[in-house]
Design a protein around this motif. Structure first.
Motif, mmCIF file in Angstrom:
data_model
loop_
_atom_site.group_PDB
_atom_site.id
_atom_site.type_symbol
_atom_site.label_atom_id
_atom_site.label_comp_id
_atom_site.label_asym_id
_atom_site.label_seq_id
_atom_site.Cartn_x
_atom_site.Cartn_y
_atom_site.Cartn_z
ATOM 1 N N SER A 244 -43.287 11.827 85.309
ATOM 2 C CA SER A 244 -44.396 12.574 85.751
ATOM 3 C C SER A 244 -43.951 12.980 87.278
ATOM 4 N N ALA A 245 -43.361 12.414 87.915
ATOM 5 C CA ALA A 245 -42.712 12.798 89.171
ATOM 6 C C ALA A 245 -41.442 13.746 89.002
ATOM 7 N N MET B 118 -48.653 9.374 95.008
ATOM 8 C CA MET B 118 -47.879 9.060 93.881
ATOM 9 C C MET B 118 -48.438 9.919 92.737
ATOM 10 N N THR B 119 -47.255 10.362 92.150
ATOM 11 C CA THR B 119 -47.651 11.180 90.754
ATOM 12 C C THR B 119 -47.802 10.164 89.588
ATOM 13 N N THR B 120 -48.910 10.659 88.841
ATOM 14 C CA THR B 120 -49.126 9.623 87.539
ATOM 15 C C THR B 120 -49.369 10.674 86.446
ATOM 16 N N VAL B 121 -49.673 10.270 85.330
ATOM 17 C CA VAL B 121 -49.552 10.723 84.107
ATOM 18 C C VAL B 121 -50.941 11.769 84.158
ATOM 19 N N PHE B 122 -51.651 11.627 84.917
ATOM 20 C CA PHE B 122 -52.908 12.672 85.075
ATOM 21 C C PHE B 122 -52.654 13.898 85.637
ATOM 22 N N ASP B 123 -51.551 13.833 86.377
ATOM 23 C CA ASP B 123 -51.251 15.025 87.600
ATOM 24 C C ASP B 123 -50.485 15.965 86.757
ATOM 25 N N VAL B 124 -49.880 15.738 85.548
ATOM 26 C CA VAL B 124 -49.007 16.832 85.283
ATOM 27 C C VAL B 124 -49.376 17.234 83.655
ATOM 28 N N PRO B 125 -49.029 18.232 83.199
ATOM 29 C CA PRO B 125 -49.792 18.909 81.843
ATOM 30 C C PRO B 125 -49.032 18.116 80.727
ATOM 31 N N ALA B 126 -50.057 17.717 79.760
ATOM 32 C CA ALA B 126 -49.509 16.993 78.773
ATOM 33 C C ALA B 126 -48.491 17.260 77.944
ATOM 34 N N ASP B 127 -48.464 18.670 77.547
ATOM 35 C CA ASP B 127 -47.336 19.156 76.738
ATOM 36 C C ASP B 127 -45.797 18.851 77.413
ATOM 37 N N LEU B 128 -45.891 19.240 78.629
ATOM 38 C CA LEU B 128 -44.470 18.872 79.330
ATOM 39 C C LEU B 128 -44.244 17.481 79.394
ATOM 40 N N LEU B 129 -45.054 16.555 79.546
ATOM 41 C CA LEU B 129 -44.997 15.132 79.698
ATOM 42 C C LEU B 129 -44.484 14.443 78.362
ATOM 43 N N ILE B 130 -45.053 14.916 77.537
ATOM 44 C CA ILE B 130 -44.860 14.412 76.041
ATOM 45 C C ILE B 130 -43.613 15.066 75.567
ATOM 46 N N LYS B 131 -43.156 16.089 75.732
ATOM 47 C CA LYS B 131 -41.644 16.603 75.673
ATOM 48 C C LYS B 131 -40.847 15.940 76.223
ATOM 49 N N LYS B 132 -40.745 15.642 77.360
ATOM 50 C CA LYS B 132 -39.777 14.845 78.211
ATOM 51 C C LYS B 132 -39.816 13.424 77.818
ATOM 52 N N VAL B 133 -40.854 12.954 77.649
ATOM 53 C CA VAL B 133 -40.740 11.487 77.274
ATOM 54 C C VAL B 133 -40.266 11.269 75.834
ATOM 55 N N ALA B 134 -40.594 12.436 74.691
ATOM 56 C CA ALA B 134 -39.895 12.379 73.537
ATOM 57 C C ALA B 134 -38.325 12.512 73.524
ATOM 58 N N GLU B 135 -37.963 13.232 74.458
ATOM 59 C CA GLU B 135 -36.454 13.329 74.705
ATOM 60 C C GLU B 135 -35.891 12.055 75.246
#
Length: 145
Positions: A132-133, A1-18
């Protein structure tokens, strides 16, 4: 299972902000267009949607470090204040921004208050893990892990 720890922070923050910008649970306060993010900054943020980015960053930080309080988040978002000729000194970030963002995340059901600070709820954990997934599918080198 993919978690927050598995993805780059900048991509995750940008997607969550959207995602935050598109839903009605997180809203930018009226005063957010006029404030600096801390005493160490000289100007307000240039990005007009900086509030959603900060909320996304805060929920990621609570997910990773939780339980976490306002003071530790202020320290995380602080920086060095330029004092001219005298040496620079570290100053904490704005507490009002962190506090209001946490209140909005609590009202949205993503964060809850516990004895040691604030932690991500199961709904918030599911929300971040789904994003993240999605992100890991778009990155070909990370998808095989």
């Amino acid at each position: 299972m993919t978690t927050v720890f598995d993805v780059p922070a900048d991509l995750l923050i940008k997607k969550v902000a959207e995602e935050f910008k598109n839903n009605d649970k997180i809203n930018s306060p009226a005063w957010s267009n006029f404030v600096k993010t801390g005493v160490h900054k000289e100007r307000k943020p240039e990005d007009v949607d900086w509030w959603y980015t900060r909320c996304a960053s805060i929920i990621r930080r609570v997910y990773m470090d939780g339980p976490v309080g306002v003071m530790s988040l202020r320290t995380f978002y602080g920086g060095k204040k330029d004092r001219g000729v005298t040496p620079e000194v570290f100053r904490k970030g704005s507490g009002a921004i962190v506090r209001n963002a946490l209140h909005q995340l609590e009202d949205a059901g993503y964060v809850e208050k516990v004895v040691g600070g604030r932690v991500v709820t199961p709904a918030g954990r599911s929300f971040l893990d789904k994003i993240s997934a999605e992100i890991i599918k778009d990155i070909p080198n990370l998808a095989k892990y």
